[in-house]
Design a protein around this motif. Structure first.
Motif, PDB file in Angstrom:
ATOM      1  N   GLN A  17       0.826  -1.205   0.000  1.00  0.00           N
ATOM      2  CA  GLN A  17       0.000   0.000   0.000  1.00  0.00           C
ATOM      3  C   GLN A  17       0.863   1.260   0.000  1.00  0.00           C
ATOM      4  O   GLN A  17       0.524   2.254  -0.658  1.00  0.00           O
ATOM      5  CB  GLN A  17      -0.939   0.003   1.211  1.00  0.00           C
ATOM      6  CG  GLN A  17      -2.089  -0.994   1.129  1.00  0.00           C
ATOM      7  CD  GLN A  17      -3.155  -0.586   0.131  1.00  0.00           C
ATOM      8  OE1 GLN A  17      -2.969   0.340  -0.654  1.00  0.00           O
ATOM      9  NE2 GLN A  17      -4.277  -1.297   0.138  1.00  0.00           N
ATOM     10  N   ASN A  36      -7.814   5.519  -5.798  1.00  0.00           N
ATOM     11  CA  ASN A  36      -7.950   4.483  -4.779  1.00  0.00           C
ATOM     12  C   ASN A  36      -6.917   3.387  -5.027  1.00  0.00           C
ATOM     13  O   ASN A  36      -6.456   3.190  -6.162  1.00  0.00           O
ATOM     14  CB  ASN A  36      -9.356   3.882  -4.792  1.00  0.00           C
ATOM     15  CG  ASN A  36     -10.413   4.880  -4.359  1.00  0.00           C
ATOM     16  OD1 ASN A  36     -10.134   5.789  -3.585  1.00  0.00           O
ATOM     17  ND2 ASN A  36     -11.619   4.718  -4.862  1.00  0.00           N
ATOM     18  N   TYR A  38      -5.898  -0.739  -4.316  1.00  0.00           N
ATOM     19  CA  TYR A  38      -6.361  -2.068  -3.917  1.00  0.00           C
ATOM     20  C   TYR A  38      -5.193  -3.045  -3.950  1.00  0.00           C
ATOM     21  O   TYR A  38      -4.474  -3.134  -4.942  1.00  0.00           O
ATOM     22  CB  TYR A  38      -7.462  -2.574  -4.856  1.00  0.00           C
ATOM     23  CG  TYR A  38      -8.750  -1.798  -4.757  1.00  0.00           C
ATOM     24  CD1 TYR A  38      -9.781  -2.223  -3.917  1.00  0.00           C
ATOM     25  CD2 TYR A  38      -8.940  -0.641  -5.508  1.00  0.00           C
ATOM     26  CE1 TYR A  38     -10.963  -1.512  -3.825  1.00  0.00           C
ATOM     27  CE2 TYR A  38     -10.120   0.086  -5.422  1.00  0.00           C
ATOM     28  CZ  TYR A  38     -11.131  -0.359  -4.586  1.00  0.00           C
ATOM     29  OH  TYR A  38     -12.293   0.353  -4.487  1.00  0.00           O
ATOM     30  N   ILE A  40      -4.619  -7.122  -3.488  1.00  0.00           N
ATOM     31  CA  ILE A  40      -5.415  -8.355  -3.475  1.00  0.00           C
ATOM     32  C   ILE A  40      -4.488  -9.559  -3.307  1.00  0.00           C
ATOM     33  O   ILE A  40      -3.557  -9.748  -4.087  1.00  0.00           O
ATOM     34  CB  ILE A  40      -6.225  -8.500  -4.776  1.00  0.00           C
ATOM     35  CG1 ILE A  40      -7.142  -7.287  -4.969  1.00  0.00           C
ATOM     36  CG2 ILE A  40      -7.048  -9.786  -4.753  1.00  0.00           C
ATOM     37  CD1 ILE A  40      -7.874  -7.281  -6.296  1.00  0.00           C
ATOM     38  N   GLU A  56     -12.117  -8.372   3.716  1.00  0.00           N
ATOM     39  CA  GLU A  56     -11.884  -7.006   3.230  1.00  0.00           C
ATOM     40  C   GLU A  56     -11.359  -6.164   4.385  1.00  0.00           C
ATOM     41  O   GLU A  56     -11.972  -6.097   5.455  1.00  0.00           O
ATOM     42  CB  GLU A  56     -13.168  -6.391   2.679  1.00  0.00           C
ATOM     43  CG  GLU A  56     -12.973  -4.982   2.125  1.00  0.00           C
ATOM     44  CD  GLU A  56     -14.213  -4.440   1.439  1.00  0.00           C
ATOM     45  OE1 GLU A  56     -14.278  -3.217   1.182  1.00  0.00           O
ATOM     46  OE2 GLU A  56     -15.124  -5.252   1.155  1.00  0.00           O
ATOM     47  N   LYS A  58     -10.050  -2.480   5.788  1.00  0.00           N
ATOM     48  CA  LYS A  58      -9.999  -1.024   5.637  1.00  0.00           C
ATOM     49  C   LYS A  58      -9.702  -0.405   6.998  1.00  0.00           C
ATOM     50  O   LYS A  58      -9.985  -1.005   8.043  1.00  0.00           O
ATOM     51  CB  LYS A  58     -11.332  -0.485   5.106  1.00  0.00           C
ATOM     52  CG  LYS A  58     -11.627  -0.833   3.655  1.00  0.00           C
ATOM     53  CD  LYS A  58     -12.908  -0.134   3.184  1.00  0.00           C
ATOM     54  CE  LYS A  58     -13.176  -0.419   1.715  1.00  0.00           C
ATOM     55  NZ  LYS A  58     -14.389   0.265   1.214  1.00  0.00           N
ATOM     56  N   GLU A  73      -7.692   3.258   0.597  1.00  0.00           N
ATOM     57  CA  GLU A  73      -6.919   2.014   0.625  1.00  0.00           C
ATOM     58  C   GLU A  73      -7.812   0.839   1.016  1.00  0.00           C
ATOM     59  O   GLU A  73      -8.506   0.896   2.023  1.00  0.00           O
ATOM     60  CB  GLU A  73      -5.754   2.117   1.617  1.00  0.00           C
ATOM     61  CG  GLU A  73      -4.654   3.058   1.177  1.00  0.00           C
ATOM     62  CD  GLU A  73      -3.433   2.987   2.073  1.00  0.00           C
ATOM     63  OE1 GLU A  73      -3.466   2.207   3.062  1.00  0.00           O
ATOM     64  OE2 GLU A  73      -2.462   3.693   1.808  1.00  0.00           O
ATOM     65  N   THR A  74      -7.765  -0.215   0.225  1.00  0.00           N
ATOM     66  CA  THR A  74      -8.522  -1.433   0.506  1.00  0.00           C
ATOM     67  C   THR A  74      -7.632  -2.641   0.239  1.00  0.00           C
ATOM     68  O   THR A  74      -6.922  -2.676  -0.764  1.00  0.00           O
ATOM     69  CB  THR A  74      -9.782  -1.531  -0.373  1.00  0.00           C
ATOM     70  OG1 THR A  74     -10.624  -0.401  -0.141  1.00  0.00           O
ATOM     71  CG2 THR A  74     -10.561  -2.812  -0.059  1.00  0.00           C
ATOM     72  N   THR A  75      -7.666  -3.608   1.122  1.00  0.00           N
ATOM     73  CA  THR A  75      -6.944  -4.858   0.921  1.00  0.00           C
ATOM     74  C   THR A  75      -7.941  -6.008   0.966  1.00  0.00           C
ATOM     75  O   THR A  75      -8.780  -6.080   1.863  1.00  0.00           O
ATOM     76  CB  THR A  75      -5.869  -5.071   2.000  1.00  0.00           C
ATOM     77  OG1 THR A  75      -4.976  -3.958   1.999  1.00  0.00           O
ATOM     78  CG2 THR A  75      -5.072  -6.343   1.715  1.00  0.00           C
TER      79      THR A  75
END
Length: 226
Positions: A17, A36, A38, A40, A56, A58, A73-75
């Motif tokens: 990130q 944004n 991501y 994964i 998910e 956050k 930010e999203t994982t």
């Protein structure tokens, strides 16, 4: 892709990130305009041991989990071995493909994905990117060898011998070709040009292309001369 759980996925997420964040901000750009990001992970195990197929991650405000703290930010973590089918049908089909399960071959995305994989592997223009993407295969091979050694310690000597014999036979078959493989030489040159060290290149040839250490050294020397 993660084959074995090394208990460091949260830390790896932080690293990825941060790398994406560096690319998301142009000089003088308003922070609110950043794209944004991501990350994964497709895992062959349950990354958190909670039994979910999809996780998910956050950031949130402690004590106020419903507060809309949106930093972009999203994982996402997927356990491709999980059979609960809690994701959408199209995503499930993709996960089934990764897990080598039966898939809907009429799915347009699966058809496109198979075609793309074949294209990347055959098109010389894509070789550098493909080689970078196949670095994870080295991890897979190392994990497989580690599993074999652990199996030997548990008494699976026969299985280990069969795997080693299979590898030797494959190596001998490839070694019968005394001519220089120009395609492989081009591949090695690309690896060198991309900044790979001598040890990394030879390790790739040994682990992925099943060459002997002597053959790997030979291709490296020839690539340097051309």
């Amino acid at each position: 892709m993660q084959v074995v759980n090394h208990q460091n996925l949260p830390q790896r997420t932080r690293f990825y990130q941060s790398s994406l964040a560096n690319d998301a901000f142009d000089r003088g750009q308003n922070y609110g305009q950043a794209d944004n990001a991501y990350v994964i992970f497709l895992c062959c195990f349950d990354p958190f041991g909670l039994g979910e197929q999809r996780y998910e991650i956050k950031r949130q405000v402690i004590k106020y989990p419903d507060y809309p703290y949106s930093d972009g930010e999203t994982t996402l973590f997927f356990d491709i071995t999980n059979l609960h089918q809690t994701v959408s049908p199209k995503l499930q089909n993709f996960l089934d493909l990764l897990a080598d399960r039966k898939v809907d071959e009429a799915d347009a995305f699966i058809v496109q994905l198979r075609q793309r994989i074949a294209h990347v592997k055959q098109d010389r223009k894509w070789r550098k990117e493909y080689m970078q993407r196949t670095l994870y295969e080295m991890d897979i091979e190392n994990d497989r060898r580690r599993a074999v050694l652990e199996g030997r310690q548990e008494g699976h000597q026969k299985g280990l011998q069969e795997e080693l014999q299979e590898g030797l036979q494959k190596g001998r078959k490839e070694g019968r070709d005394e001519g220089v493989d120009e395609e492989r030489l081009a591949l090695v040159r690309d690896l060198i040009d991309s900044g790979q060290t001598k040890e990394q290149v030879e390790s790739f040839l040994i682990n992925i292309h099943k060459l002997s250490p002597q053959q790997a050294q030979k291709y490296y020397r020839l690539a340097l001369k051309k």
